[in-house]
Design a protein around this motif. Structure first.
Motif, PDB file in Angstrom:
ATOM      1  N   ILE A  56     -50.043 -20.015 -82.325  1.00  0.00           N
ATOM      2  CA  ILE A  56     -48.981 -19.163 -82.862  1.00  0.00           C
ATOM      3  C   ILE A  56     -47.750 -20.012 -83.121  1.00  0.00           C
ATOM      4  CG2 ILE A  56     -47.432 -17.209 -82.450  1.00  0.00           C
ATOM      5  CD1 ILE A  56     -50.595 -17.424 -80.439  1.00  0.00           C
ATOM      6  N   ASP A  57     -47.305 -19.991 -84.370  1.00  0.00           N
ATOM      7  CA  ASP A  57     -46.100 -20.703 -84.788  1.00  0.00           C
ATOM      8  C   ASP A  57     -44.947 -19.695 -84.779  1.00  0.00           C
ATOM      9  OD1 ASP A  57     -44.050 -21.998 -86.053  1.00  0.00           O
ATOM     10  OD2 ASP A  57     -45.184 -22.573 -87.832  1.00  0.00           O
ATOM     11  N   ILE A  58     -44.073 -19.795 -83.786  1.00  0.00           N
ATOM     12  CA  ILE A  58     -43.004 -18.810 -83.635  1.00  0.00           C
ATOM     13  C   ILE A  58     -41.882 -19.003 -84.644  1.00  0.00           C
ATOM     14  CG2 ILE A  58     -41.153 -18.028 -82.087  1.00  0.00           C
ATOM     15  CD1 ILE A  58     -43.030 -18.394 -79.766  1.00  0.00           C
ATOM     16  N   MET A  59     -41.515 -20.240 -84.904  1.00  0.00           N
ATOM     17  CA  MET A  59     -40.318 -20.507 -85.698  1.00  0.00           C
ATOM     18  C   MET A  59     -40.492 -20.346 -87.202  1.00  0.00           C
ATOM     19  SD  MET A  59     -37.629 -21.397 -83.842  1.00  0.00           S
ATOM     20  CE  MET A  59     -36.639 -22.624 -84.691  1.00  0.00           C
ATOM     21  N   THR A  60     -41.608 -20.832 -87.741  1.00  0.00           N
ATOM     22  CA  THR A  60     -41.744 -20.934 -89.201  1.00  0.00           C
ATOM     23  C   THR A  60     -41.559 -19.621 -89.949  1.00  0.00           C
ATOM     24  OG1 THR A  60     -43.160 -22.866 -88.960  1.00  0.00           O
ATOM     25  CG2 THR A  60     -43.219 -21.735 -91.076  1.00  0.00           C
ATOM     26  N   PRO A  61     -42.197 -18.511 -89.524  1.00  0.00           N
ATOM     27  CA  PRO A  61     -41.989 -17.266 -90.279  1.00  0.00           C
ATOM     28  C   PRO A  61     -40.526 -16.844 -90.344  1.00  0.00           C
ATOM     29  CG  PRO A  61     -43.843 -17.064 -88.764  1.00  0.00           C
ATOM     30  CD  PRO A  61     -43.149 -18.347 -88.416  1.00  0.00           C
ATOM     31  N   ILE A  62     -39.795 -17.064 -89.242  1.00  0.00           N
ATOM     32  CA  ILE A  62     -38.381 -16.684 -89.225  1.00  0.00           C
ATOM     33  C   ILE A  62     -37.574 -17.596 -90.148  1.00  0.00           C
ATOM     34  CG2 ILE A  62     -36.335 -16.377 -87.760  1.00  0.00           C
ATOM     35  CD1 ILE A  62     -38.287 -16.000 -85.392  1.00  0.00           C
ATOM     36  N   ILE A  63     -37.824 -18.898 -90.044  1.00  0.00           N
ATOM     37  CA  ILE A  63     -37.114 -19.859 -90.886  1.00  0.00           C
ATOM     38  C   ILE A  63     -37.400 -19.588 -92.358  1.00  0.00           C
ATOM     39  CG2 ILE A  63     -37.012 -22.290 -91.580  1.00  0.00           C
ATOM     40  CD1 ILE A  63     -37.384 -23.029 -88.633  1.00  0.00           C
ATOM     41  N   ASP A  64     -38.657 -19.335 -92.693  1.00  0.00           N
ATOM     42  CA  ASP A  64     -39.030 -19.076 -94.085  1.00  0.00           C
ATOM     43  C   ASP A  64     -38.329 -17.826 -94.624  1.00  0.00           C
ATOM     44  OD1 ASP A  64     -40.586 -21.314 -94.081  1.00  0.00           O
ATOM     45  OD2 ASP A  64     -42.506 -20.248 -93.921  1.00  0.00           O
ATOM     46  N   SER A  65     -38.257 -16.794 -93.793  1.00  0.00           N
ATOM     47  CA  SER A  65     -37.621 -15.548 -94.235  1.00  0.00           C
ATOM     48  C   SER A  65     -36.131 -15.757 -94.489  1.00  0.00           C
ATOM     49  CB  SER A  65     -37.816 -14.453 -93.178  1.00  0.00           C
ATOM     50  OG  SER A  65     -39.188 -14.142 -93.037  1.00  0.00           O
ATOM     51  N   ILE A  66     -35.469 -16.469 -93.576  1.00  0.00           N
ATOM     52  CA  ILE A  66     -34.037 -16.739 -93.743  1.00  0.00           C
ATOM     53  C   ILE A  66     -33.796 -17.605 -94.976  1.00  0.00           C
ATOM     54  CG2 ILE A  66     -32.036 -17.902 -92.715  1.00  0.00           C
ATOM     55  CD1 ILE A  66     -33.146 -17.063 -89.967  1.00  0.00           C
TER      56      ILE A  66
END
Length: 272
Positions: free
Chosen positions: A87-97
């Motif tokens: 599970i990659d926690i950071m990437t989805p959030i970074i991509d959305s921002i």
């Protein structure tokens, strides 16, 4: 019988955030037989390979927070090869921002920790300025980055607080002819001491306004011109003895005086 669950938390910073997320998720299950193994400050491909060589033999899942793209890709590739859930926690959030603000991420590990450290340094400096304001405790003089000295109403306290917000520990000492200054002041390098002086007429006006605010009359010696001249003469003599830089704050805003002090600090650091 189920094998023991092992959750690998891998981060290029501390990994506290990812570990807290894991604990929150595990709490949703009747699962008492589990182990969280946190690997912090992972910055090289070889470190990741070593972790996977261990993880492949466990009943595990890998949770990670990586902001460096190359390391992130390696994590995902090795998880696919090893058939380990990841599970990659950071990437989805970074991509959305990134999509919303149309700006590239810094991809620099540990930024939140740096921000936290900067915040706590500021809080510490502000607490220091309050504790050692107005000569309350001379023991703080040797701990200070800068010591401000001057007669009453020469902006010592406002300057101390302004500089504290720049993470600078400031102590200040009021100069009164009848009150000896702390001996510690003569044991400190003169470059750490800044003298504050002002025009006597301007100081008289400021002190009269101060008396009005306190509901007192102008006849008090505090705003008497002879008394002001005596104080300024005493302060000038002491500053010469200390051989410290002196700033005339008569016509300067706090920000302007603070910038002069910061420049003096930079020059002193350069001369080390």
């Amino acid at each position: 019988m189920n094998r023991r669950l092992v959750v690998y938390v891998i981060s290029d910073s501390i990994g506290e955030t990812a570990e807290q997320v894991v604990k929150a998720a595990v709490s949703q299950f009747e699962c008492n037989d589990y182990d969280i193994r946190r690997f912090s400050y992972i910055s090289e491909a070889e470190q990741i390979r070593e972790i996977f060589s261990e993880a492949v033999n466990e009943n595990c899942v890998i949770v990670f927070t990586m902001v460096v793209p190359a390391l992130r890709r390696l994590m995902l590739e090795m998880a696919t090869e090893s058939k380990i859930p990841i599970i990659d926690i950071m990437t989805p959030i970074i991509d959305s921002i990134q999509t919303i603000i149309k700006s590239e991420p810094k991809n620099e590990p540990g930024l939140i920790r740096k921000l936290d450290e900067k915040y706590f340094r500021k809080v510490e400096a502000i607490e220091f300025a309050v504790k050692y304001d107005d000569g309350k405790d001379p023991r703080g003089l040797k701990k200070a980055d800068i010591i401000l000295i001057g007669v009453s109403r020469t902006s010592k306290t406002p300057l101390s607080m302004y500089l504290a917000h720049k993470n600078i520990k400031v102590a200040n000492v009021p100069l009164v002819p009848e009150v000896p200054v702390p001996e510690e002041l003569f044991e400190i390098p003169s470059k750490k001491i800044i003298g504050l002086t002002t025009n006597p007429i301007k100081l008289n006006e400021i002190r009269q306004e101060r008396l009005k605010a306190l509901g007192l009359g102008n006849e008090a010696s505090y705003a008497n011109m002879d008394r002001i001249l005596e104080e300024l003469e005493y302060a000038d003599g002491l500053m010469k003895r200390l051989r410290c830089p002196v700033i005339d704050v008569s016509t300067k805003a706090v920000e302007e005086s603070a910038n002069i002090i910061l420049e003096i600090m930079r020059q002193n650091a350069h001369l080390k």
